[in-house]
Design a protein around this motif. Structure first.
Motif, PDB file in Angstrom:
ATOM      1  N   GLY A   1       6.930  -6.339  12.394  1.00 51.67           N
ATOM      2  CA  GLY A   1       7.448  -6.629  11.070  1.00 51.67           C
ATOM      3  C   GLY A   1       7.141  -5.510  10.106  1.00 51.67           C
ATOM      4  O   GLY A   1       6.604  -4.465  10.479  1.00 51.67           O
ATOM      5  N   LYS A   2       7.478  -5.717   8.844  1.00 50.41           N
ATOM      6  CA  LYS A   2       7.253  -4.706   7.824  1.00 50.41           C
ATOM      7  C   LYS A   2       6.798  -5.353   6.535  1.00 50.41           C
ATOM      8  O   LYS A   2       7.019  -6.540   6.301  1.00 50.41           O
ATOM      9  N   PHE A   3       6.135  -4.551   5.699  1.00 51.43           N
ATOM     10  CA  PHE A   3       5.753  -4.981   4.364  1.00 51.43           C
ATOM     11  C   PHE A   3       5.711  -3.750   3.469  1.00 51.43           C
ATOM     12  O   PHE A   3       5.652  -2.617   3.952  1.00 51.43           O
ATOM     13  N   ALA A   4       5.760  -3.990   2.169  1.00 48.26           N
ATOM     14  CA  ALA A   4       5.752  -2.904   1.210  1.00 48.26           C
ATOM     15  C   ALA A   4       4.558  -3.044   0.274  1.00 48.26           C
ATOM     16  O   ALA A   4       4.128  -4.153  -0.045  1.00 48.26           O
ATOM     17  N   ILE A   5       4.041  -1.891  -0.168  1.00 48.41           N
ATOM     18  CA  ILE A   5       2.983  -1.846  -1.168  1.00 48.41           C
ATOM     19  C   ILE A   5       3.553  -1.105  -2.367  1.00 48.41           C
ATOM     20  O   ILE A   5       4.017   0.022  -2.254  1.00 48.41           O
ATOM     21  N   ILE A   6       3.508  -1.765  -3.530  1.00 45.29           N
ATOM     22  CA  ILE A   6       4.045  -1.196  -4.756  1.00 45.29           C
ATOM     23  C   ILE A   6       2.911  -1.091  -5.761  1.00 45.29           C
ATOM     24  O   ILE A   6       2.174  -2.037  -5.984  1.00 45.29           O
ATOM     25  N   ARG A   7       2.781   0.077  -6.379  1.00 45.18           N
ATOM     26  CA  ARG A   7       1.749   0.252  -7.420  1.00 45.18           C
ATOM     27  C   ARG A   7       2.414   0.405  -8.768  1.00 45.18           C
ATOM     28  O   ARG A   7       3.429   0.929  -8.939  1.00 45.18           O
TER      29      ARG A   7
END
Length: 133
Positions: free
Chosen positions: A127-133
């Motif tokens: 799977g995938k995930f995103a990290i947003i700052r």
């Protein structure tokens, strides 16, 4: 054997619960559908969100995990970021946190990440995930 549970708050008179303690310690019969239910929360992970910032630091949760598995986290270019061993004889929880740090202990940069969960007895989950700052 028996166990007595005294809740902090009573809900309604007559509330009762039944627990089958024979299930503790039994082998898990994994199916591909169970592996498909594994999720990452929150996704996307927004660092500036008050919800995500906790006393214990930044963390992402892998949830609905089988009793034993290996979680590998990769960058979009395929570089291994971290590897988490989930499980053991005392593990009764289906979730494990990741502190957003790589194998060297440094915080990871924002971006898209991929994960692979290796499970014995069933197909692997990718799977995938995103990290947003």
């Amino acid at each position: 054997d028996y166990i007595i549970i005294r809740p902090d708050k009573w809900f309604n008179n007559g509330d009762s619960w039944t627990v089958d303690l024979d299930l503790i310690g039994k082998k898990e019969n994994l199916t591909d559908e169970m592996v498909d239910d594994i999720i990452v929360i929150p996704n996307p992970y927004v660092v500036s969100s008050i919800y995500n910032e906790e006393v214990y630091g930044n963390r992402l949760i892998f949830d609905n995990l089988p009793r034993e598995c290996t979680i590998s986290i990769f960058t979009a270019t395929g570089e291994l970021v971290d590897q988490i061993e989930h499980g053991g004889d005392r593990n009764l929880d289906g979730s494990t946190p990741w502190d957003l740090r790589n194998q060297n202990g440094d915080l990871v940069t924002p971006g898209l990440y991929f994960y692979s969960i290796e499970v014995s007895g069933a197909k692997n989950k990718v799977g995938k995930f995103a990290i947003i700052r």
